[in-house]
Design an enzyme around this catalytic site. Structure first.
Site, PDB file in Angstrom:
ATOM      1  N   GLY A  29       0.852  -1.185   0.000  1.00 43.06           N
ATOM      2  CA  GLY A  29       0.000   0.000   0.000  1.00 43.06           C
ATOM      3  C   GLY A  29       0.885   1.231   0.000  1.00 43.06           C
ATOM      4  N   GLN A  34       3.249   9.970   1.278  1.00 45.88           N
ATOM      5  CA  GLN A  34       4.544   9.282   1.448  1.00 45.88           C
ATOM      6  C   GLN A  34       5.518   9.600   0.321  1.00 45.88           C
ATOM      7  OE1 GLN A  34       2.490   5.299   2.387  1.00 45.88           O
ATOM      8  NE2 GLN A  34       4.359   5.171   3.586  1.00 45.88           N
ATOM      9  N   CYS A  77       5.715  -0.044   7.915  1.00 44.71           N
ATOM     10  CA  CYS A  77       5.420   1.139   7.115  1.00 44.71           C
ATOM     11  C   CYS A  77       6.684   1.566   6.378  1.00 44.71           C
ATOM     12  CB  CYS A  77       4.932   2.271   8.021  1.00 44.71           C
ATOM     13  SG  CYS A  77       4.484   3.758   7.114  1.00 44.71           S
ATOM     14  N   LEU A  78       6.523   1.855   5.100  1.00 44.95           N
ATOM     15  CA  LEU A  78       7.687   2.259   4.302  1.00 44.95           C
ATOM     16  C   LEU A  78       8.293   3.566   4.833  1.00 44.95           C
ATOM     17  CD1 LEU A  78       6.227   1.416   0.783  1.00 44.95           C
ATOM     18  CD2 LEU A  78       7.973   0.139   2.053  1.00 44.95           C
ATOM     19  N   HIS A 119      -4.673   1.572   7.250  1.00 46.28           N
ATOM     20  CA  HIS A 119      -3.312   2.115   7.410  1.00 46.28           C
ATOM     21  C   HIS A 119      -3.091   3.288   6.443  1.00 46.28           C
ATOM     22  CE1 HIS A 119       1.227   1.323   7.918  1.00 46.28           C
ATOM     23  NE2 HIS A 119       1.191   2.073   6.822  1.00 46.28           N
ATOM     24  N   GLU A 120      -3.546   3.131   5.196  1.00 47.08           N
ATOM     25  CA  GLU A 120      -3.340   4.196   4.185  1.00 47.08           C
ATOM     26  C   GLU A 120      -4.221   5.412   4.453  1.00 47.08           C
ATOM     27  OE1 GLU A 120      -0.768   3.735   2.741  1.00 47.08           O
ATOM     28  OE2 GLU A 120      -0.633   1.554   2.871  1.00 47.08           O
ATOM     29  N   HIS A 123      -2.695   7.529   6.995  1.00 46.93           N
ATOM     30  CA  HIS A 123      -1.616   8.398   6.479  1.00 46.93           C
ATOM     31  C   HIS A 123      -2.193   9.735   5.983  1.00 46.93           C
ATOM     32  CE1 HIS A 123       2.236   6.336   6.495  1.00 46.93           C
ATOM     33  NE2 HIS A 123       1.719   5.226   5.989  1.00 46.93           N
TER      34      HIS A 123
HETATM   35  O1  GNR Z   1       3.963  -2.563   2.678  1.00 44.30           O
HETATM   36  C1  GNR Z   1       3.288  -2.396   3.699  1.00 44.30           C
HETATM   37  N1  GNR Z   1       2.904  -3.490   4.430  1.00 44.30           N
HETATM   38  C2  GNR Z   1       1.970  -3.437   5.460  1.00 44.30           C
HETATM   39  C3  GNR Z   1       1.854  -4.539   6.288  1.00 44.30           C
HETATM   40  C4  GNR Z   1       0.933  -4.542   7.311  1.00 44.30           C
HETATM   41  C5  GNR Z   1       0.116  -3.453   7.508  1.00 44.30           C
HETATM   42  C6  GNR Z   1       0.225  -2.339   6.700  1.00 44.30           C
HETATM   43  C7  GNR Z   1       1.150  -2.329   5.670  1.00 44.30           C
HETATM   44  S1  GNR Z   1       1.256  -0.951   4.623  1.00 44.30           S
HETATM   45  C8  GNR Z   1       2.941  -1.035   4.152  1.00 44.30           C
HETATM   46  C9  GNR Z   1       3.285   0.023   3.126  1.00 44.30           C
HETATM   47  C10 GNR Z   1       3.047   1.393   3.711  1.00 44.30           C
HETATM   48  O2  GNR Z   1       3.770   1.913   4.517  1.00 44.30           O
HETATM   49  N2  GNR Z   1       1.968   2.008   3.336  1.00 44.30           N
HETATM   50  O3  GNR Z   1       1.666   3.218   3.848  1.00 44.30           O
HETATM   51 NI    NI Z   2       2.617   3.263   5.799  1.00 52.96          NI
END
Ligand code: GNR
Ligand code: NI
Length: 154
Positions: A29, A34, A77-78, A119-120, A123
Site C-alpha cells: 500500500g 509518502q 510502514c515504508l 493504514h493508508e 496516512h
Molecule cells: O507494505 C506495507 N505493508 C503493510 C503490512 C501490514 C500493515 C500495513 C502495511 S502498509 C505497508 C506500506 C506502507 O507503509 N503504506 O503506507
Molecule cells: Ni505506511
C-alpha cells in the site's frame, strides 16, 4: 492531505508513480503523502508474489463502516523502515472512493486488505501505525529515527 477534486490525467499520473514506487519498495500500500504529495490518494495491492497483480486506486477514500470484530496484524510502514509491531484494528471495513475513472465505488474489505486500507487512510489524516502502540515503544522508535536524522543517516 487535501481532497482530490476529480480524478483527471494528473491524478492518474500520480497513481501510476505511486504504484511504481510501491512495487519497487516493495510494499502492499502507499499514500500520496509518502511521496510528498498532499492529496487524498492511495494505492493498494495485496496480491501475492507470482500471482496476477491486482492494484486498487482510491481517491478521497472514506471509511463509512467498521466491523465490531477486531483483528491483529503485524504492521510495517515504508515511512518507518525496519520496524514492525502488532496493531489491532476493525477486521472489516466498508470504504467509498473515486476510482481511476473518477467513478464512485464502494468496497467491503476484510483480512489484510482491510488493515492496509485503514493504514493508508490514516496516512492521509497524519496518523501512523506507531500512534496505536504503547507510548514506551513509540518514544523508542521516534528517538531512534530522530537520532538517525541528526547523524545525517536519513
Ligand atoms: O507494505 C506495507 N505493508 C503493510 C503490512 C501490514 C500493515 C500495513 C502495511 S502498509 C505497508 C506500506 C506502507 O507503509 N503504506 O503506507
Ligand atoms: Ni505506511
Amino acid at each position: 492531505s487535501k481532497p482530490v477534486s476529480s480524478v483527471d490525467a494528473s491524478v492518474r499520473h500520480l497513481f501510476d508513480d505511486m504504484l511504481e514506487t510501491m512495487y519497487k519498495a516493495p510494499g502492499i500500500g502507499l499514500a500520496a503523502i509518502q511521496v510528498g504529495v498532499e492529496r487524498r490518494a492511495i494505492v493498494v495491492d495485496t496480491s501475492k508474489d507470482g500471482e496476477e497483480r491486482q492494484p486498487l486506486f482510491m481517491a478521497n477514500p472514506e471509511i463509512v463502516w467498521k466491523s465490531e470484530e477486531l483483528s491483529d496484524y503485524e504492521e510495517g510502514c515504508l515511512s518507518i523502515p525496519d520496524y514492525y509491531e502488532m496493531v489491532t484494528r476493525p477486521a472489516s471495513v466498508k470504504v467509498q472512493f473515486l476510482d481511476r475513472q473518477n467513478e464512485a465505488q464502494e468496497l467491503t474489505a476484510s483480512g489484510i486488505l482491510a488493515t492496509v486500507i485503514q493504514h493508508e487512510v490514516d496516512h492521509l489524516n497524519g496518523v501512523l501505525f506507531i500512534d496505536y502502540i504503547s507510548k514506551l515503544k513509540r518514544d523508542r522508535v521516534v528517538k531512534k529515527f530522530t537520532k538517525a536524522q541528526r547523524l545525517g543517516k536519513i
